[in-house]
Scaffold this motif. Structure first.
Motif, PDB file in Angstrom:
ATOM      1  N   ALA A   1       0.846  -1.196   0.000  1.00  0.00           N
ATOM      2  CA  ALA A   1       0.000   0.000   0.000  1.00  0.00           C
ATOM      3  C   ALA A   1       0.880   1.243   0.000  1.00  0.00           C
ATOM      4  CB  ALA A   1      -0.932  -0.003   1.214  1.00  0.00           C
ATOM      5  N   GLY A   2       0.259   2.388  -0.307  1.00  0.00           N
ATOM      6  CA  GLY A   2       0.997   3.645  -0.420  1.00  0.00           C
ATOM      7  C   GLY A   2       0.950   4.458   0.863  1.00  0.00           C
ATOM      8  N   GLY A   3       2.049   4.493   1.590  1.00  0.00           N
ATOM      9  CA  GLY A   3       2.156   5.351   2.777  1.00  0.00           C
ATOM     10  C   GLY A   3       1.998   4.595   4.083  1.00  0.00           C
ATOM     11  N   ALA A   4       2.587   5.199   5.135  1.00  0.00           N
ATOM     12  CA  ALA A   4       2.616   4.550   6.451  1.00  0.00           C
ATOM     13  C   ALA A   4       1.221   4.415   7.062  1.00  0.00           C
ATOM     14  CB  ALA A   4       3.510   5.359   7.386  1.00  0.00           C
ATOM     15  N   ARG A   5       0.357   5.422   6.832  1.00  0.00           N
ATOM     16  CA  ARG A   5      -0.989   5.373   7.437  1.00  0.00           C
ATOM     17  C   ARG A   5      -1.785   4.183   6.920  1.00  0.00           C
ATOM     18  NH1 ARG A   5      -4.901   9.539   6.148  1.00  0.00           N
ATOM     19  NH2 ARG A   5      -6.455   8.916   7.668  1.00  0.00           N
TER      20      ARG A   5
ATOM     21  N   VAL B   1       0.779 -16.674  -3.920  1.00  0.00           N
ATOM     22  CA  VAL B   1      -0.339 -16.093  -4.674  1.00  0.00           C
ATOM     23  C   VAL B   1      -0.140 -14.580  -4.676  1.00  0.00           C
ATOM     24  CG1 VAL B   1      -2.844 -15.741  -4.807  1.00  0.00           C
ATOM     25  CG2 VAL B   1      -1.945 -17.907  -3.899  1.00  0.00           C
ATOM     26  N   TYR B   2      -0.165 -13.988  -5.867  1.00  0.00           N
ATOM     27  CA  TYR B   2      -0.153 -12.526  -5.935  1.00  0.00           C
ATOM     28  C   TYR B   2      -1.467 -12.060  -6.542  1.00  0.00           C
ATOM     29  CZ  TYR B   2       0.804  -7.719  -7.224  1.00  0.00           C
ATOM     30  OH  TYR B   2       0.697  -6.355  -7.366  1.00  0.00           O
ATOM     31  N   PHE B   3      -2.212 -11.252  -5.790  1.00  0.00           N
ATOM     32  CA  PHE B   3      -3.473 -10.689  -6.267  1.00  0.00           C
ATOM     33  C   PHE B   3      -3.144  -9.269  -6.714  1.00  0.00           C
ATOM     34  CE2 PHE B   3      -8.169 -11.309  -5.944  1.00  0.00           C
ATOM     35  CZ  PHE B   3      -8.543 -10.089  -6.448  1.00  0.00           C
ATOM     36  N   ASP B   4      -3.072  -9.075  -8.028  1.00  0.00           N
ATOM     37  CA  ASP B   4      -2.588  -7.798  -8.555  1.00  0.00           C
ATOM     38  C   ASP B   4      -3.722  -6.826  -8.853  1.00  0.00           C
ATOM     39  OD1 ASP B   4      -0.834  -5.882  -9.430  1.00  0.00           O
ATOM     40  OD2 ASP B   4      -0.923  -6.563 -11.501  1.00  0.00           O
ATOM     41  N   ASN B   5      -3.751  -5.742  -8.102  1.00  0.00           N
ATOM     42  CA  ASN B   5      -4.758  -4.702  -8.313  1.00  0.00           C
ATOM     43  C   ASN B   5      -4.213  -3.497  -9.056  1.00  0.00           C
ATOM     44  OD1 ASN B   5      -7.167  -5.670  -7.130  1.00  0.00           O
ATOM     45  ND2 ASN B   5      -6.302  -5.372  -5.093  1.00  0.00           N
ATOM     46  N   VAL B   6      -2.908  -3.489  -9.339  1.00  0.00           N
ATOM     47  CA  VAL B   6      -2.318  -2.240  -9.829  1.00  0.00           C
ATOM     48  C   VAL B   6      -1.491  -2.340 -11.111  1.00  0.00           C
ATOM     49  CG1 VAL B   6      -2.338  -1.257  -7.506  1.00  0.00           C
ATOM     50  CG2 VAL B   6      -0.261  -2.343  -8.314  1.00  0.00           C
ATOM     51  N   GLY B   7      -0.861  -3.479 -11.384  1.00  0.00           N
ATOM     52  CA  GLY B   7       0.011  -3.600 -12.560  1.00  0.00           C
ATOM     53  C   GLY B   7       1.301  -2.814 -12.362  1.00  0.00           C
ATOM     54  N   GLY B   8       1.935  -2.417 -13.472  1.00  0.00           N
ATOM     55  CA  GLY B   8       3.107  -1.538 -13.446  1.00  0.00           C
ATOM     56  C   GLY B   8       4.292  -2.099 -12.684  1.00  0.00           C
ATOM     57  N   GLU B   9       5.021  -1.190 -12.052  1.00  0.00           N
ATOM     58  CA  GLU B   9       6.281  -1.554 -11.407  1.00  0.00           C
ATOM     59  C   GLU B   9       6.081  -2.483 -10.206  1.00  0.00           C
ATOM     60  OE1 GLU B   9       8.637   1.915 -10.750  1.00  0.00           O
ATOM     61  OE2 GLU B   9      10.320   0.739  -9.958  1.00  0.00           O
ATOM     62  N   ILE B  10       4.952  -2.336  -9.512  1.00  0.00           N
ATOM     63  CA  ILE B  10       4.700  -3.205  -8.341  1.00  0.00           C
ATOM     64  C   ILE B  10       4.520  -4.651  -8.823  1.00  0.00           C
ATOM     65  CG2 ILE B  10       3.102  -3.698  -6.435  1.00  0.00           C
ATOM     66  CD1 ILE B  10       2.586  -0.653  -6.273  1.00  0.00           C
TER      67      ILE B  10
ATOM     68  N   ASP C   1       1.662  -8.526   7.447  1.00  0.00           N
ATOM     69  CA  ASP C   1       2.624  -7.468   7.166  1.00  0.00           C
ATOM     70  C   ASP C   1       2.068  -6.589   6.055  1.00  0.00           C
ATOM     71  OD1 ASP C   1       4.941  -5.989   7.367  1.00  0.00           O
ATOM     72  OD2 ASP C   1       6.267  -7.727   7.241  1.00  0.00           O
ATOM     73  N   CYS C   2       2.641  -5.400   5.897  1.00  0.00           N
ATOM     74  CA  CYS C   2       2.250  -4.540   4.773  1.00  0.00           C
ATOM     75  C   CYS C   2       3.456  -3.705   4.380  1.00  0.00           C
ATOM     76  CB  CYS C   2       1.075  -3.646   5.149  1.00  0.00           C
ATOM     77  SG  CYS C   2       0.434  -2.734   3.728  1.00  0.00           S
ATOM     78  N   VAL C   3       3.740  -3.680   3.095  1.00  0.00           N
ATOM     79  CA  VAL C   3       4.920  -2.998   2.579  1.00  0.00           C
ATOM     80  C   VAL C   3       4.493  -1.673   1.949  1.00  0.00           C
ATOM     81  CG1 VAL C   3       6.770  -3.176   0.891  1.00  0.00           C
ATOM     82  CG2 VAL C   3       6.052  -5.212   2.154  1.00  0.00           C
ATOM     83  N   ASP C   4       5.178  -0.595   2.313  1.00  0.00           N
ATOM     84  CA  ASP C   4       4.887   0.732   1.765  1.00  0.00           C
ATOM     85  C   ASP C   4       5.716   0.934   0.489  1.00  0.00           C
ATOM     86  OD1 ASP C   4       4.577   3.381   1.180  1.00  0.00           O
ATOM     87  OD2 ASP C   4       5.424   4.134   3.071  1.00  0.00           O
ATOM     88  N   TYR C   5       5.046   0.871  -0.664  1.00  0.00           N
ATOM     89  CA  TYR C   5       5.810   0.967  -1.925  1.00  0.00           C
ATOM     90  C   TYR C   5       6.317   2.382  -2.179  1.00  0.00           C
ATOM     91  CZ  TYR C   5       1.741   2.999  -4.366  1.00  0.00           C
ATOM     92  OH  TYR C   5       0.712   3.823  -4.764  1.00  0.00           O
ATOM     93  N   LYS C   6       5.762   3.341  -1.442  1.00  0.00           N
ATOM     94  CA  LYS C   6       6.216   4.730  -1.644  1.00  0.00           C
ATOM     95  C   LYS C   6       7.479   5.034  -0.828  1.00  0.00           C
ATOM     96  CE  LYS C   6       1.859   6.727  -3.057  1.00  0.00           C
ATOM     97  NZ  LYS C   6       0.648   7.433  -2.656  1.00  0.00           N
ATOM     98  N   ALA C   7       7.859   4.116   0.063  1.00  0.00           N
ATOM     99  CA  ALA C   7       9.032   4.356   0.921  1.00  0.00           C
ATOM    100  C   ALA C   7      10.341   4.034   0.200  1.00  0.00           C
ATOM    101  CB  ALA C   7       8.920   3.529   2.193  1.00  0.00           C
ATOM    102  N   GLY C   8      10.261   3.484  -1.006  1.00  0.00           N
ATOM    103  CA  GLY C   8      11.480   3.152  -1.766  1.00  0.00           C
ATOM    104  C   GLY C   8      11.925   1.729  -1.495  1.00  0.00           C
ATOM    105  N   ASN C   9      12.696   1.188  -2.426  1.00  0.00           N
ATOM    106  CA  ASN C   9      13.197  -0.188  -2.388  1.00  0.00           C
ATOM    107  C   ASN C   9      12.142  -1.237  -2.034  1.00  0.00           C
ATOM    108  OD1 ASN C   9      14.865  -2.263  -2.823  1.00  0.00           O
ATOM    109  ND2 ASN C   9      16.526  -1.540  -1.483  1.00  0.00           N
TER     110      ASN C   9
END
Ligand SMILES: NC(=O)c1ccc[n+]([C@@H]2O[C@H](COP(=O)([O-])OP(=O)(O)OC[C@H]3O[C@@H](n4cnc5c(N)ncnc54)[C@H](OP(=O)(O)O)[C@@H]3O)[C@@H](O)[C@H]2O)c1
Length: 329
Positions: free
Chosen positions: A174-178, A214-223, A191-199
């Motif tokens: 997800a995008g961001g710490a909140r 299993v990867y449930f892809d809701n976004v495509g692209g770089e993620i 767990d949850c990884v913040d993709y906006k935090a880099g790396n």
């Protein structure tokens, strides 16, 4: 009483803007024999709406210029010309971005079972998408690691909670710490990884040390590309949404396609209405968990039809936090 509707004014190229919509007033529609007149109470805003603003070939035809924007609504029957429904009934319809509409396609919903807005979110189309995508395409086994992107959103939040209920380890992106905090603390993901935090690659590796089953892809692209490189042998990918690409003029080009071959990954696209015949089954399961307090949800609510264009733009930018809705009354 007058009707108000939001129509498509122009087809965006690249980012959609509020100027691509126009609000119009007109008389109340008159229901024909077999139809009901519905006062819409809630409008759902969904990422697929960006696709309907385009005339590119897709799985459903786009909205014509000057036509009312498509969308699911929950509303109240105020006049009925069918024996199946009576004034006062609450119904789920496809009446789109307008205050009133006449239709024969109305499904009664039970207000005592859940708040009406839930039939557009956790117990509605996004919930069904999560249920069928994970169950039928993801085919998770107890002990599997399930990763889902847009994890705090309408579909993603249900995917991770179902994964937990079905005995898997659930990891969100997800995008961001909140949002990540909410996904872990409130929704109970492992767990949850913040993709906006880099790396993202390193953070994902830490969260999923034994690879992703299993990867449930809701976004495509770089993620998507990054997760693809960390899939396990014979893993599954549910291709559900490509929101990172919806406003792009050039599609993202994958680098890690080789992983599909090396790991014999089974990758399948999903469109929720392919499971239309089984919606009743999903509703029973989801409503059961909901009644037991085991399915949490969150909503982003805007008030007033005139704010629907702003809400769609915000949703596509990831500014929503939970299911995006417009309260119409
Ligand atoms: N195939 C189907 O039948 C079906 C049905 C329903 C939905 N979907 C798809 O499922 C996805 C999620 O839909 P939803 O209704 O549940 O929406 P949502 O997750 O409630 O809201 C969209 C979220 O997408 C994330 N996002 C936006 N732009 C992004 C980007 N460039 N990169 C990464 N993440 C981005 C944002 O979360 P972050 O802040 O965490 O980035 C945003 O909050 C969409 O792609 C949608 O089209 C498919």
């Amino acid at each position: 009483m007058a009707n108000q509707r939001v129509v498509l004014a122009s087809r965006p190229s690249g980012w959609v803007s509020e100027a691509d919509f126009r609000i119009e007033e007109g008389p109340l529609p008159r229901p024909a024999e077999g139809e009901v007149l519905v006062k819409n109470l809630w409008l759902s805003l969904d990422p697929y709406m960006r696709g309907r603003m385009s005339d590119a070939k897709s799985y459903v035809k786009g909205v014509e210029l000057g036509e009312v924007m498509v969308g699911q609504t929950v509303g109240e029957v105020i006049e009925s010309r069918t024996e199946k429904l009576a004034p006062g009934d609450k119904v789920l319809t496809q009446l789109g971005w307008q205050l009133y509409g006449a239709t024969r396609e109305a499904t009664r919903v039970d207000e005592k079972r859940a708040p009406l807005s839930c039939y557009l979110g956790v117990l509605g189309m996004p919930g069904m998408t999560a249920y069928f995508g994970l169950k039928e395409i993801g085919q998770p086994k107890a002990g599997d690691t399930v990763v889902v992107s847009a994890a705090s959103g309408a579909v993603g939040s249900v995917v991770g909670q179902l994964a937990k209920l079905w005995g898997c380890r659930a990891v969100g992106v997800a995008g961001g710490a909140r949002k990540c905090d909410y996904v872990k603390r409130e929704l109970g993901f492992d767990d949850c990884v913040d993709y906006k935090a880099g790396n993202l690659a390193a953070a994902l590796k830490e969260a999923c040390p034994e690879a992703v089953d299993v990867y449930f892809d809701n976004v495509g692209g770089e993620i998507f590309d990054t997760v693809l490189a960390q899939m396990s042998l014979l893993s599954r990918v549910v291709v559900c949404g490509l929101i990172a690409d919806y406003n792009a003029t050039e599609p993202y080009r994958l680098r890690n396609w080789r992983s599909v071959l090396v790991n014999r990954i089974r990758l399948q696209g999903m469109i929720v209405f392919d499971w239309k015949e089984r919606h009743g089954e999903a509703l029973e399961v989801l409503a059961g968990y909901f009644a037991e307090g085991r399915l949490k949800y969150r909503e982003s609510v805007l008030a007033g039809l005139e704010n629907a264009p702003r809400g769609l733009v915000a949703l596509l930018k990831g500014e929503n936090f939970g299911k995006q809705l417009v309260r119409l009354a």
